[in-house]
Motif scaffolding. Structure first.
Motif: not given
Length: 497
Positions: A51-53, A83-87, A468-469
């Motif tokens: 989840i972190e990104g 790399d980004i995931a849910a940021d 995610m988009s």
């Protein structure tokens, strides 16, 4: 024909599933008190890489999953990365809002080892990483949510893999040093720790079958070394906590083990299967005798001799380590998703050597079981009840927390199948409690849709959808989120959905 015979042999359908053209449901009968104990806790879980990104931000070093997704994209179904995931690194407040809406008592999340120690070693200590998790913990507590912190959830610092990773016994010392850093920085506020998440899975997949990083094909040999070192690392961390931190921090330290329940009319087959799954770690920690299960010790040694080896492929637990490990956990976390029928294998399974070959059982699913989008995930709530009773009887009714339980789909907001799964499995937990099982809490996987390892973003487990988009990665509650909130509020399982 074998499947039909097996179902008749077992003599009961474990999960009462009803298939219709429009919907498939799965239920489990209620027994006893309809309410959970007043002190029973409810939570949700996530993991750092998923989840972190922010994979290379604020001093974080690469993990083996960063390397894996970047250099072997074909190993991920949709060729995506975390790399980004849910940021969540930048958008934790959005996750916090969801947690508050759910009214959970606990949030289980993992700390990225390579965000604290970018190389895995204390010499690379990263204050920005330490500060980030201080902020997460403080925000949780300010909103009445208790943190449950997982120290290691698959994402080993890449630099440590250069010296063999979990196949190197030095990993024990590295992990103790890292865990000590966590206790020193967060132990005044964190009262529930999970050392390792699913060591059987990450060892088998990463060091045996090469499906997960670090992609080592060491089935039946190196994966057993990984398991042995993981068990010792957990126990060493537990002993450090008890000797150095417990008197002033008063927390609990446990481990999260993944296991299905193995269904059969033959109790010997059930015991064999459970010892090779749950028992690999639970028996050394929680049994009266300690050490690896007798059946594993004897059979793996026998198989090793037949292969021409001079010693067993299963490492020997010396008297010293056996003593250190025995009783080295305040609770066992159970990650339960599904179950299977088991029978003795008609022909040898897997490579020689391998865990599958030593296991020597065939696993079979029932076509009546509801299946999630994940091809391995069937709705078998009876297995949840049975595994809790197995722990009660086998391990002196040790304290249990369901640290993961969840259902995968395509991400629909009107996720009725997830609600049926959630309802039936919580009913199984409640039945087990009513039958004397020492279960103290339930944590659903997962709070939000996230990067699901080799499946990427192609399957969804979350109570909340993530766009995610969109740059803002908006979180939207699904119907299951509202249902889970009602369970938490009432400490009971609503009949209507």
């Amino acid at each position: 024909m074998l499947l039909v015979f097996l179902i008749l042999l077992v003599g009961s359908v474990i999960s009462q599933c009803i298939a219709t053209k429009d919907q498939t449901t799965c239920s489990h009968p209620a027994k006893g008190n309809p309410k959970f104990p007043s002190n029973f806790t409810f939570g949700v879980a996530t993991a750092a890489y998923q989840i972190e990104g922010a994979w290379n931000i604020d001093g974080k070093g690469p993990s083996i999953w960063d390397d894996f997704t970047h250099n072997y994209p074909h190993m991920i179904d949709d060729r995506t990365t975390g790399d980004i995931a849910a940021d969540s690194y930048h958008r934790f407040n959005q996750d916090l809002k969801a947690l508050k809406e759910l009214k959970v008592t606990h949030y289980r999340f993992s700390i990225s080892w390579s965000r604290i120690y970018p190389t895995g070693d204390i010499s690379s200590r990263n204050q920005k990483g330490i500060d980030y998790y201080n902020g997460v913990i403080d925000k949780l507590l300010a909103n009445g949510i208790q943190p449950m912190v997982t120290m290691f959830h698959f994402d080993l610092p890449f630099e440590l893999q250069k010296i063999g990773g979990l196949a190197n016994p030095l990993i024990i010392n590295y992990f103790v040093t890292y865990a000590t850093e966590l206790f020193e920085n967060y132990g005044d506020r964190v009262k529930s720790w999970v050392t390792l998440n699913e060591p059987l899975l990450y060892c088998k997949s990463g060091y045996g079958e090469a499906n997960y990083p670090p992609q080592i094909e060491g089935a039946g040999i190196i994966d057993y070394l990984c398991m042995d070192h993981s068990l010792k690392a957990h126990a060493a961390v537990y002993r450090v906590y008890k000797s150095r931190f417990y008197n002033r921090q008063h927390g609990k330290v446990g481990i999260a083990l993944d296991s299905q329940f193995s269904l059969s009319n033959d109790s010997a087959v059930v015991n064999r299967a459970m010892q090779y799954n749950l028992g690999f770690f639970a028996h050394p920690l929680f049994s009266k005798s300690g050490g690896y299960p007798k059946i594993l010790v004897e059979e793996i040694a026998e198989n090793s001799l037949k292969e021409g080896r001079i010693e067993s492929r299963l490492p020997d637990l010396s008297g010293k380590w056996k003593h250190i490990i025995k009783g080295a956990a305040d609770f066992v976390g159970i990650n339960y998703y599904t179950s299977r029928y088991v029978v003795r294998a008609k022909t040898p399974n897997g490579k020689n050597p391998s865990l599958e070959r030593d296991y020597d059982l065939d696993e079979i699913s029932d076509p009546k079981w509801t299946r999630g989008l994940s091809r391995w995930l069937y709705c078998v709530p009876e297995g949840m009840e049975s595994i809790l009773k197995f722990i009660r009887d086998e391990y002196d009714n040790v304290e249990v927390i369901i640290t993961e339980n969840g259902y995968s789909d395509k991400g629909d907001l009107n996720d009725l199948d997830r609600i049926h799964y959630l309802k039936s499995h919580l009913q199984a937990v409640l039945n087990a409690i009513n039958d004397g099982c020492n279960v103290r809490g339930y944590i659903y996987w997962s709070l939000i849709d996230n990067f699901e390892w080799q499946r990427g973003y192609s399957v969804k487990f979350g109570l909340y959808s993530v766009n995610m988009s969109s740059p803002a990665k908006e979180r939207t509650p699904k119907k299951s989120a509202e249902y889970y909130r009602r369970i938490i509020e009432t400490h009971s399982i609503p009949d209507d959905i």
